[in-house]
Structures are given as structure tokens and as C-alpha cells.
Design a protein around this motif. Structure first.
Motif, PDB file in Angstrom:
ATOM      1  N   ASN A 110       0.864  -1.268  -0.046  1.00 24.18           N
ATOM      2  CA  ASN A 110      -0.016   0.045   0.083  1.00 24.18           C
ATOM      3  C   ASN A 110       0.849   1.380   0.076  1.00 24.18           C
ATOM      4  O   ASN A 110       0.135   2.418   0.089  1.00 24.18           O
ATOM      5  CB  ASN A 110      -0.977  -0.017   1.112  1.00 24.18           C
ATOM      6  N   THR A 111       2.021   1.123   0.184  1.00 23.91           N
ATOM      7  CA  THR A 111       3.127   2.237   0.140  1.00 23.91           C
ATOM      8  C   THR A 111       3.335   2.538  -1.517  1.00 23.91           C
ATOM      9  O   THR A 111       4.060   3.580  -1.764  1.00 23.91           O
ATOM     10  CB  THR A 111       4.508   1.759   0.606  1.00 23.91           C
ATOM     11  N   ALA A 112       2.864   1.628  -2.578  1.00 30.16           N
ATOM     12  CA  ALA A 112       3.061   2.256  -3.870  1.00 30.16           C
ATOM     13  C   ALA A 112       2.215   2.960  -4.634  1.00 30.16           C
ATOM     14  O   ALA A 112       1.581   2.590  -5.490  1.00 30.16           O
ATOM     15  CB  ALA A 112       3.226   0.647  -4.672  1.00 30.16           C
ATOM     16  N   THR A 113       1.678   4.144  -3.662  1.00 30.40           N
ATOM     17  CA  THR A 113       0.906   5.057  -4.389  1.00 30.40           C
ATOM     18  C   THR A 113       1.406   5.741  -5.575  1.00 30.40           C
ATOM     19  O   THR A 113       2.780   5.927  -5.480  1.00 30.40           O
ATOM     20  CB  THR A 113       0.480   5.914  -3.227  1.00 30.40           C
ATOM     21  N   GLY A 114       0.530   6.254  -6.386  1.00 29.97           N
ATOM     22  CA  GLY A 114       1.232   6.786  -7.417  1.00 29.97           C
ATOM     23  C   GLY A 114       1.211   5.768  -8.716  1.00 29.97           C
ATOM     24  O   GLY A 114       1.624   6.229  -9.979  1.00 29.97           O
ATOM     25  N   SER A 149      -3.436   4.972   0.236  1.00 30.03           N
ATOM     26  CA  SER A 149      -2.755   3.649   0.930  1.00 30.03           C
ATOM     27  C   SER A 149      -3.769   3.076   1.797  1.00 30.03           C
ATOM     28  O   SER A 149      -3.670   1.933   1.993  1.00 30.03           O
ATOM     29  CB  SER A 149      -1.640   4.375   1.578  1.00 30.03           C
ATOM     30  N   LEU A 150      -5.189   3.852   1.931  1.00 26.75           N
ATOM     31  CA  LEU A 150      -5.930   3.039   2.531  1.00 26.75           C
ATOM     32  C   LEU A 150      -6.897   1.962   1.715  1.00 26.75           C
ATOM     33  O   LEU A 150      -7.160   0.886   2.178  1.00 26.75           O
ATOM     34  CB  LEU A 150      -6.961   4.065   3.141  1.00 26.75           C
ATOM     35  N   LEU A 151      -6.984   2.455   0.460  1.00 29.46           N
ATOM     36  CA  LEU A 151      -7.597   1.804  -0.363  1.00 29.46           C
ATOM     37  C   LEU A 151      -6.879   1.465  -1.721  1.00 29.46           C
ATOM     38  O   LEU A 151      -6.935   2.208  -2.729  1.00 29.46           O
ATOM     39  CB  LEU A 151      -9.223   2.259  -0.847  1.00 29.46           C
ATOM     40  N   PRO A 152      -5.665   0.954  -1.701  1.00 25.35           N
ATOM     41  CA  PRO A 152      -4.972   0.684  -3.104  1.00 25.35           C
ATOM     42  C   PRO A 152      -5.378  -0.300  -3.825  1.00 25.35           C
ATOM     43  O   PRO A 152      -4.863  -1.244  -4.268  1.00 25.35           O
ATOM     44  CB  PRO A 152      -3.577   0.184  -2.257  1.00 25.35           C
TER      45      PRO A 152
END
Length: 204
Positions: A110-114, A149-152
């Protein structure tokens, strides 16, 4: 339950195209299959509780040894209705066709935002969404950037069924990471949600 993580009792659990593997989940949602083929990609099907859940398609690569904690998952009718209600604030004509399929692309990190999701062929307008972190994780139609990151997740609905798999291709790109779709060929069944997991580990 895919989002609440609560157990589902009495769901039919089977393996696509291997009919001898079929069981029903127990009081704590547990299930067991004996003698499954090792080192094999397969697709679990979860259904039998249509009043509360859409069916689920969950890919897995079985290892050579026993698996003691493979969690499956279903999407509740209530969750789908809630997401559609939010999307209808952008387009009142948005509806889920229960003769079609849903795809959920899930980032394992979930850290892979973007991360940017692309489907080929592309979904028609207003049949896909991703939550926007800058808008309190509100689902935004036609948004293909996973910023929450909450809803990846990225979701496509009203997708044409594809029992064999391969009619749709998912790719995910990230500005700083290499992302891999773990099961790139996946079936789509009417009124089933197919989960597509994507591995986007941080750079070493």
C-alpha cells in the motif's frame, strides 16, 4: 469478507476446471483441500451466498509444500452498492450489470501509491474508478492512478465475461518501482469479482 476481513460461513469453495476440488467453508470461514496439484497456477471460486456477496475468483500459485493460510475473499453486495452510490454522484446512470464481471487490481504494497493502471482494451467511460487520497478516498470515475494507501485498488466493472482468460491485459507502472502483475491471464465470470494482485516492491 475482502474488506472487513471477517470470516464467511457456508460459502462454496471450488477450483475452476478441477471439479473434484469443492468444499464449503466452516464456522470460522475455514476450508481444506487434500491432494491438490503442486507447483500449479489455479483459480479458486467462492460463491453460494449470492444474497450477500458477489462470487469471487482468486488466483493462486500452489507451492510444492502445504499451504496453511491461503486467504480467499468475497466482495459484499453492500460494499458494491455503496461504491456505486458514491460514483452516481458523478454520473447518476452508473449501474453494475450483474451479467458482467468486475476486476479489482490490488497493490500488495500500500506504499506503492502513484501506480498507474492500464487495461487493454480500455474500459468504456464511467466503468472504472480508483479512490483519490486527496478527496478523502472518494472513488473517482475513470481515475486510473492508485493514490490511496487506505484503498490501494483500481476497479473496472461491467466487463465482458471471459471464461478462458486473456481477453483483457492489465499493466501497472510506477514512477519509482517495477510492478509485476502476478497472474496476468485471468478468467472473468458473470457476477464474479476477479482479484488481480500486483507486486510493486520498493527499490533496493
Amino acid at each position: 469478507d475482502f474488506f472487513t476481513m471477517l470470516p464467511i460461513v457456508g460459502a462454496n469453495v471450488s477450483v475452476k476446471d478441477i471439479p473434484e476440488f469443492s468444499t464449503v467453508s466452516g464456522d470460522e470461514g475455514q476450508y481444506e483441500f487434500m491432494g491438490m496439484p503442486v507447483s500449479t497456477e489455479l483459480f479458486f471460486l467462492i460463491d453460494g451466498n449470492e444474497a450477500d456477496y458477489w462470487g469471487g475468483v482468486r488466483p493462486a500459485m500452489l507451492p510444492a509444500n502445504d499451504v496453511d493460510d491461503l486467504q480467499l475473499g468475497q466482495i459484499s453486495n453492500q460494499l458494491i452498492d455503496t461504491q456505486l452510490m458514491l460514483a452516481q454522484q458523478q454520473d447518476p446512470d452508473v449501474m453494475a450489470d450483474e451479467t458482467k464481471a468486475i476486476i479489482i487490481v490490488r497493490l500488495l504494497q500500500n506504499t506503492a501509491t502513484g501506480a498507474v493502471v492500464t487495461m487493454d482494451p480500455p474500459p468504456p467511460p464511467h466503468t472504472s474508478f480508483a479512490a483519490d487520497a486527496s478527496m478523502n478516498n472518494f472513488p473517482v470515475l475513470d481515475n486510473n492512478v492508485i493514490s490511496s494507501s487506505l484503498l490501494p485498488f483500481w476497479v473496472a466493472f461491467n466487463v465482458e465475461p471471459d471464461d478462458i482468460g486473456g481477453a483483457n491485459t492489465i499493466t501497472v507502472e510506477h514512477p519509482n518501482r517495477t510492478c509485476t502483475v502476478l497472474h496476468p491471464v485471468f478468467p472473468l465470470l458473470p457476477r464474479y469479482v476477479t482479484l488481480v494482485d500486483v507486486n510493486c516492491p520498493p527499490m533496493p
